[in-house]
Design an enzyme around this catalytic site. Structure first.
Site, mmCIF file in Angstrom:
data_model
loop_
_atom_site.group_PDB
_atom_site.id
_atom_site.type_symbol
_atom_site.label_atom_id
_atom_site.label_comp_id
_atom_site.label_asym_id
_atom_site.label_seq_id
_atom_site.Cartn_x
_atom_site.Cartn_y
_atom_site.Cartn_z
ATOM 1 C CG ASP A 130 -0.513 -9.717 7.090
ATOM 2 O OD1 ASP A 130 0.206 -9.117 6.265
ATOM 3 O OD2 ASP A 130 -1.582 -10.262 6.767
ATOM 4 C CD GLU A 131 -0.498 -5.601 4.912
ATOM 5 O OE1 GLU A 131 -0.637 -6.728 5.417
ATOM 6 O OE2 GLU A 131 -0.670 -5.377 3.703
ATOM 7 C CG ASP A 188 -9.766 -4.977 6.255
ATOM 8 O OD1 ASP A 188 -10.345 -4.104 6.908
ATOM 9 O OD2 ASP A 188 -10.090 -5.255 5.085
ATOM 10 C CD1 TRP A 218 3.766 -2.135 1.081
ATOM 11 C CD2 TRP A 218 5.019 -1.445 2.802
ATOM 12 N NE1 TRP A 218 3.143 -2.560 2.238
ATOM 13 C CE2 TRP A 218 3.897 -2.152 3.304
ATOM 14 C CE3 TRP A 218 5.943 -0.922 3.713
ATOM 15 C CZ2 TRP A 218 3.670 -2.336 4.679
ATOM 16 C CZ3 TRP A 218 5.715 -1.108 5.065
ATOM 17 C CH2 TRP A 218 4.610 -1.802 5.543
HETATM 18 P P1 5GP Z 1 -7.950 -9.297 5.956
HETATM 19 O O1 5GP Z 1 -9.273 -8.745 5.468
HETATM 20 O O2 5GP Z 1 -7.814 -10.722 5.572
HETATM 21 O O3 5GP Z 1 -7.741 -9.033 7.405
HETATM 22 O O4 5GP Z 1 -6.826 -8.494 5.195
HETATM 23 C C1 5GP Z 1 -6.368 -9.006 3.975
HETATM 24 C C2 5GP Z 1 -5.303 -8.212 3.331
HETATM 25 O O5 5GP Z 1 -5.924 -7.105 2.671
HETATM 26 C C3 5GP Z 1 -4.228 -7.586 4.190
HETATM 27 O O6 5GP Z 1 -3.173 -8.458 4.486
HETATM 28 C C4 5GP Z 1 -3.765 -6.470 3.276
HETATM 29 O O7 5GP Z 1 -2.849 -6.964 2.332
HETATM 30 C C5 5GP Z 1 -5.036 -6.049 2.569
HETATM 31 N N1 5GP Z 1 -5.628 -4.876 3.222
HETATM 32 C C6 5GP Z 1 -6.747 -4.814 3.966
HETATM 33 N N2 5GP Z 1 -6.976 -3.555 4.373
HETATM 34 C C7 5GP Z 1 -5.965 -2.813 3.873
HETATM 35 C C8 5GP Z 1 -5.643 -1.403 3.951
HETATM 36 O O8 5GP Z 1 -6.331 -0.597 4.567
HETATM 37 N N3 5GP Z 1 -4.519 -1.006 3.294
HETATM 38 C C9 5GP Z 1 -3.726 -1.864 2.586
HETATM 39 N N4 5GP Z 1 -2.662 -1.370 1.979
HETATM 40 N N5 5GP Z 1 -4.004 -3.195 2.496
HETATM 41 C C10 5GP Z 1 -5.102 -3.648 3.137
#
Ligand code: 5GP
Length: 159
Positions: free
Chosen positions: A92-93, A96, A158
């Site tokens: 994953d990218e 967070d 992107w």
């Molecule tokens: P999680 O909170 O579940 O770790 O992250 C969920 C999703 O939120 C990530 O896969 C991503 O798509 C989006 N996301 C969270 N933080 C960021 C950020 O700083 N930049 C971007 N572009 N997406 C984010």
């Protein structure tokens, strides 16, 4: 001070190639499981180094009006029996809150044929912040990230 972090395609490419070379030695995955949408481009770049198949699931942590939601929504799923006894690198990218990773790892680990030993995670960026779960409490045997970053919004090429 800049409140966002910006990355170019070149930055992303370099992180993916360098880390794929490390992961090839340290984890030795059989397949990539990309989390769409953010994991798709990193997964494709890493495949050029790893030379293994890519599978995809797509998840969203935002609702139709772009507000964050508590539990990821499944946009598209796959038949996990295809991953039976394979070493799976989830890509994953960004890590967070870690909700997305926790959600997917729990779903994978619920399958008898997918063992903790066979599950690894790679994210481009790991944000320095409190997470919903510690890495040691996830049913995985490997975790790696490209860079540890401050808790700021990351703008990907992107986006
Ligand atoms: P999680 O909170 O579940 O770790 O992250 C969920 C999703 O939120 C990530 O896969 C991503 O798509 C989006 N996301 C969270 N933080 C960021 C950020 O700083 N930049 C971007 N572009 N997406 C984010």
């Amino acid at each position: 001070m800049e409140d966002k972090l910006y990355y170019s395609y070149n930055d992303i490419h370099n992180i993916c190639v360098e880390k794929a070379n490390t992961i090839k030695k340290e984890f030795v995955p059989d397949v990539i499981l990309a989390i769409g949408g953010g994991g798709l481009i990193p997964a494709r770049i890493m495949r050029s180094v790893l030379d293994i198949p890519i599978y995809v699931v797509s998840l969203s942590t935002y609702d139709e009006t772009n507000n964050p939601i508590n539990e990821p929504i499944i946009v598209q799923w796959m038949d996990f029996s295809k991953l039976r006894n394979k070493k799976i690198l989830v890509v994953d990218e960004v890590d967070d809150t870690r909700k997305t990773i926790e959600f997917l790892v729990n779903k994978l680990a619920n399958n008898e044929e997918i063992s903790e030993e066979n599950l690894g995670i790679f994210v481009l960026h790991n944000k320095k912040k409190d997470k919903v779960i510690g890495i040691n409490n996830l049913s995985i045997s490997y975790y790696n990230y490209g860079e540890m970053v401050e808790n700021k919004w990351i703008v990907y090429p992107w986006d």
